[in-house]
Design a protein around this motif. Structure first.
Motif, PDB file in Angstrom:
ATOM      1  N   HIS A 227      50.149  43.627  42.034  1.00  0.00           N
ATOM      2  CA  HIS A 227      51.136  43.828  43.094  1.00  0.00           C
ATOM      3  C   HIS A 227      52.301  42.853  42.933  1.00  0.00           C
ATOM      4  O   HIS A 227      52.105  41.702  42.515  1.00  0.00           O
ATOM      5  N   PHE A 228      53.489  43.311  43.326  1.00  0.00           N
ATOM      6  CA  PHE A 228      54.660  42.446  43.387  1.00  0.00           C
ATOM      7  C   PHE A 228      55.446  42.754  44.657  1.00  0.00           C
ATOM      8  O   PHE A 228      55.614  43.919  45.026  1.00  0.00           O
ATOM      9  N   LEU A 229      55.901  41.695  45.304  1.00  0.00           N
ATOM     10  CA  LEU A 229      56.815  41.805  46.433  1.00  0.00           C
ATOM     11  C   LEU A 229      57.992  40.894  46.113  1.00  0.00           C
ATOM     12  O   LEU A 229      57.809  39.698  45.881  1.00  0.00           O
ATOM     13  N   VAL A 230      59.206  41.458  46.076  1.00  0.00           N
ATOM     14  CA  VAL A 230      60.380  40.719  45.623  1.00  0.00           C
ATOM     15  C   VAL A 230      61.403  40.650  46.750  1.00  0.00           C
ATOM     16  O   VAL A 230      61.801  41.682  47.304  1.00  0.00           O
ATOM     17  N   VAL A 231      61.826  39.425  47.056  1.00  0.00           N
ATOM     18  CA  VAL A 231      62.763  39.184  48.147  1.00  0.00           C
ATOM     19  C   VAL A 231      63.965  38.431  47.586  1.00  0.00           C
ATOM     20  O   VAL A 231      63.820  37.314  47.064  1.00  0.00           O
ATOM     21  N   ALA A 232      65.152  39.032  47.675  1.00  0.00           N
ATOM     22  CA  ALA A 232      66.384  38.391  47.208  1.00  0.00           C
ATOM     23  C   ALA A 232      67.470  38.641  48.243  1.00  0.00           C
ATOM     24  O   ALA A 232      67.658  39.777  48.700  1.00  0.00           O
ATOM     25  N   VAL A 233      68.182  37.594  48.617  1.00  0.00           N
ATOM     26  CA  VAL A 233      69.218  37.695  49.650  1.00  0.00           C
ATOM     27  C   VAL A 233      70.245  38.752  49.256  1.00  0.00           C
ATOM     28  O   VAL A 233      70.689  38.805  48.104  1.00  0.00           O
ATOM     29  N   GLY A 234      70.599  39.599  50.219  1.00  0.00           N
ATOM     30  CA  GLY A 234      71.598  40.630  49.973  1.00  0.00           C
ATOM     31  C   GLY A 234      71.039  41.881  49.330  1.00  0.00           C
ATOM     32  O   GLY A 234      71.791  42.791  48.981  1.00  0.00           O
TER      33      GLY A 234
END
Length: 295
Positions: A227-234
């Motif tokens: 599993h991957f969860l990716v959080v990047a501003v914008g």
């Protein structure tokens, strides 16, 4: 007819549906009014199409009650139901239609085993504790925007089942937060870590969802995946999974999640281990982190 009777609604299905929809018209929230209106129309049409009787209605309502009763700190039976019905994958794909049209990474289910406060680890760290069995696996990843721009400082969470097919919160023999980690991408959008090659596993079948799978004559297996969860501003948050293409259930995942390019070959590294290279392309938009189902 009793001469003293007061005439109510016409005793026929179309009039009943009209009355139910009219009652829904008073809903202040426009989106809720829209969703409930469609649900009511489809629900009444479903009952009429299959000729639902009252005993079957009671059985269905009891099933839903037991879905709630089977949900607890270590298992969310409601999420599992949406998964095995293909509903969760459908919603993921609909949410990502614009991103997919521009080359974004296919989404996949967050699933019921993502945990809050997964440990922050340095790039190059090993997420598997020393006594975790299994062939070594090196994961090399990169986070990019849809136009190919590296996204530095992105948060990447990963979690996986052990080679026994259990997440650590299911297995008292595994240390807390084993096979879990949170990483931050470098200036070139890269992250990397060491683990062990995961194994496929059955979804929980000790509750109502297991009963449904048995009644349908379906197996409960998920192919091996990370599993991957990716959080990047914008950018919109991406939840996805990468699946082992050599797993025997790679093409018939019980939750229908192994879509598009998410099937990958775990390449031998020549030293008895394997390598997995992943690229995660994110769509611009509001950065809304989903609710974590487990503490």
């Amino acid at each position: 007819m009793d001469a003293h009777a007061v005439t109510g609604l016409p005793a026929e299905p179309d009039a009943l549906l009209h009355a139910v929809l009219r009652a829904n018209d008073g809903t202040d929230n426009a989106r809720l009014r829209e969703v409930m209106g469609s649900l009511l129309r489809h629900l009444h049409a479903f009952a009429r199409e299959v000729g639902l009787n009252y005993r079957e209605l009671e059985q269905g309502l009891d099933f839903l009650v037991r879905i709630g009763q089977a949900t607890g700190p270590k298992k969310h039976e409601g999420i599992l139901l949406a998964d095995i019905l293909g509903l969760a994958t459908l919603v993921c794909l609909m949410d990502a239609r614009d991103s997919l049209a521009e080359g974004g990474t296919e989404p996949a289910l967050i699933g019921p085993f993502w945990r809050d406060q997964q440990p922050l680890r340095a790039n190059g760290s090993r997420i598997a504790c020393a006594n975790t069995p299994g062939a070594p696996l090196r994961v090399n990843g990169r986070v990019l925007s849809l136009d190919g721009r590296p996204l530095a400082g992105a948060r990447v969470e990963t979690w996986q089942a052990s080679p026994k097919g259990l997440y650590e919160n299911q297995d008292p023999e595994q240390p807390q937060m084993n096979l879990r980690g949170r990483f931050e991408t470098d200036a070139d959008g890269r992250f990397w870590f060491d683990s062990v090659r995961p194994a496929g596993y059955p979804v929980p079948i000790d509750g109502p969802c297991g009963e449904l799978l048995a009644a349908q004559g379906r197996h409960p297996m998920r192919p091996a995946h990370l599993h991957f969860l990716v959080v990047a501003v914008g950018h919109k948050v991406l939840a996805t999974q990468f699946f082992d293409a050599e797993d025997p259930h790679a093409m018939d995942d019980v939750v229908f999640g192994a879509v598009g390019s998410l099937l990958r070959r775990f390449e031998p590294d020549g030293e008895g281990g394997f390598r997995l290279d992943v690229e995660l392309r994110l769509e611009p938009g509001e950065t809304r982190v989903p609710h974590c189902p487990l503490p």
